[in-house]
Design an enzyme around this catalytic site. Structure first.
Site, PDB file in Angstrom:
ATOM      1  N   LYS A  76      33.211  46.165  36.861  1.00 34.78           N
ATOM      2  CA  LYS A  76      34.907  45.649  36.513  1.00 34.78           C
ATOM      3  C   LYS A  76      34.795  44.332  36.091  1.00 34.78           C
ATOM      4  O   LYS A  76      33.904  43.248  36.814  1.00 34.78           O
ATOM      5  CB  LYS A  76      35.581  45.887  37.075  1.00 34.78           C
ATOM      6  CG  LYS A  76      36.883  45.599  37.171  1.00 34.78           C
ATOM      7  CD  LYS A  76      38.195  46.619  38.078  1.00 34.78           C
ATOM      8  CE  LYS A  76      39.479  46.461  37.580  1.00 34.78           C
ATOM      9  NZ  LYS A  76      40.554  46.768  38.092  1.00 34.78           N
ATOM     10  N   SER A 151      43.956  49.709  36.276  1.00 36.16           N
ATOM     11  CA  SER A 151      43.124  48.783  35.670  1.00 36.16           C
ATOM     12  C   SER A 151      42.333  48.709  35.185  1.00 36.16           C
ATOM     13  O   SER A 151      41.061  48.586  34.983  1.00 36.16           O
ATOM     14  CB  SER A 151      43.713  47.586  35.795  1.00 36.16           C
ATOM     15  OG  SER A 151      43.278  47.407  37.574  1.00 36.16           O
ATOM     16  N   SER A 175      44.835  50.947  41.102  1.00 34.34           N
ATOM     17  CA  SER A 175      44.147  50.258  40.217  1.00 34.34           C
ATOM     18  C   SER A 175      42.766  50.302  39.877  1.00 34.34           C
ATOM     19  O   SER A 175      41.933  51.358  39.076  1.00 34.34           O
ATOM     20  CB  SER A 175      43.813  49.112  39.969  1.00 34.34           C
ATOM     21  OG  SER A 175      44.833  48.296  39.147  1.00 34.34           O
TER      22      SER A 175
END
Length: 466
Positions: A76, A151, A175
């Protein structure tokens, strides 16, 4: 004959260990797919040269028995990665290249996993949608007009589209679980303290943690084994498991007491019938497996919401732009940061204390139960742009709360929680359900999740364009 990307991550790792497929072959296979098929906004940066270099010795560098050695993955874009551009989802950091990797990346590399690059995230990982400025939005491959969630939206989009077999995400208010639900995947938020936050320790409040996103429970468990563990200097940690998390998937969970509720925790919203149906179907499935399912009251009062919001705003304010680049921040980030900077030191201390008391009350109320069942989201994946409102960040924030009225509860309590893709709508949109367990009881949670997956498997489902 199945293509490589049809296999689970564990199956691919087994092929590498047996010498039937090399890590380089896997890396080339997935890089070709990423180049050709990333119409889902999954990657911000691809690192093909670095990936091929690591693949050359990945299987040998890790212990030969490592189940994921040589398997491709992705990181990520919130995680520091040495020598690789890391933007934190922000135009303000579009040229930032860290000199060192964080503990999560180092753990993945030590296990022999090979990252293909950085996956898309919204600015500083704050919103529950992934629509970073200047980049394509991350969308679910089940309907490319709809959001992948956030996210960890890029990570989930990559796994769901078959661009990597599994990926790491992070979760401070949902997320990992939000994009898992939007993309038809398994998304696990571990217990507080299960995974080290070294070296930055960027969340002193204790809401956020890294965790796995995968197509199967066993793949998620194997990646949790890689990520979990304390490092010298950690301020707190979860107790070590009795064995591996992967082995827990093969245990019979026994007869469990399952609490359930469907009333939203943090917002007044009418829950979509698809989310209610998924929750009801999951309740019946758990009962059919011999578990005792009981209705309970919502364990967190609505008074906890402004306390959580105070902490969330301060965390956002801690993510500052480089000097002279503040104007590049998104309106939502600026609005939340202004809220956070308005909080005094004593006010933040009171908010943290208040949040811990609310968490203690919830944990006490849920202590008699082995699991807690809720929907993951209030609706199936929404159209891109349905939540984002740059002209009115306050409205944007409220819309996010209405879409995700359950996930942040387990960040407050520190409980492990997993979103499972148990339901699809008539028009083939995935709808997740969420199971949570007592703190540090990931082994039980994974045993139950694996039992559910065996009874109602989902890995055979493929989105359009697979």
């Amino acid at each position: 004959m199945a293509d490589l990307h049809d296999l689970t991550a564990l199956e691919q790792g087994a092929l590498v260990r047996r010498g039937e497929v090399s890590s380089r072959e896997l890396v080339d296979h997935y890089l070709e797919r990423a180049d050709r098929l990333d119409t889902v906004g999954a990657f911000v940066t691809l690192t093909p040269e670095q990936a091929r270099s690591r693949a050359a010795d990945a299987a040998d560098a890790a212990a030969a028995s490592g189940p994921l050695a040589g398997v491709p993955t992705a990181v990520k874009d919130l995680n520091l990665t040495a020598g690789v551009r890391t933007t934190f989802g922000s135009a303000a950091y579009d040229d930032f290249v860290p000199e060192e990797s964080d503990g999560v990346v180092l753990s993945m590399e030590a296990a022999g996993l090979v990252s293909l690059g950085k996956t898309s995230t919204p600015e500083f990982g704050s919103p529950c949608y992934t629509e970073p400025d200047g980049r394509p939005p991350a969308v679910t491959p089940w309907d490319r007009t709809r959001m992948a969630g956030g996210s960890s939206g890029g990570a989930a989009a990559a796994v769901a589209a078959g661009l990597v077999p599994l990926a790491q995400g992070s979760d401070g208010g949902g997320s990992i679980r939000i994009p898992a639900s939007c993309c038809g995947l398994v998304g696990l938020k571990p217990s507080r303290g299960r995974i080290s936050g070294a070296p930055m320790y960027g969340d002193p409040i204790g809401l956020a943690t890294a965790g796995p996103i995968a197509r199967t429970v066993r793949d998620a468990a194997a990646l949790l084994d890689v990520l979990a563990g304390r490092r010298p200097g950690d301020p707190s940690w979860a107790p070590a498991p009795s064995g591996t998390f992967l082995a827990a998937c093969d245990r019979a969970p026994g007869r469990l007491r399952v609490a359930r509720f469907v009333a939203p925790v943090i917002a007044d919203v009418e829950v979509d019938p698809a989310s209610v149906r998924a929750w009801e179907d999951a309740s019946r499935l758990l009962a059919s497996l011999g578990h005792e399912v009981e209705d309970v009251e919502v364990p967190l009062p609505r008074e906890a919401v402004p306390v959580f919001e105070t902490c969330w705003a301060v965390l956002t304010a801690m993510s500052t732009a480089p000097e002279g680049r503040e104007h590049l921040l998104r309106p939502l980030t600026r609005w939340l940061s202004e809220r956070g900077r308005a909080v005094s030191g004593p006010e933040l201390g009171l908010a943290i204390g208040g949040m811990r008391r609310f968490a203690a009350q919830a944990l006490t109320a849920l202590a008699p139960y082995d699991l807690v069942l809720t929907p993951t989201l209030a609706a199936p994946p929404l159209p891109v742009g349905a939540l984002r409102d740059d002209a009115d960040p306050a409205a944007d924030f409220e819309a996010q709360k209405r879409f995700t009225p359950w996930t942040s509860a387990w960040n407050v309590t520190g409980m492990p929680a997993v979103s499972l893709p148990l339901h699809w709508t008539d028009d083939e949109l995935p709808v997740g359900v969420m199971l949570a367990a007592r703190p540090a009881e990931e082994e039980l949670l994974l045993a139950a999740a694996a039992q559910v997956e065996e009874a109602a498997p989902w890995a055979h489902r493929r989105p359009p364009g697979w």
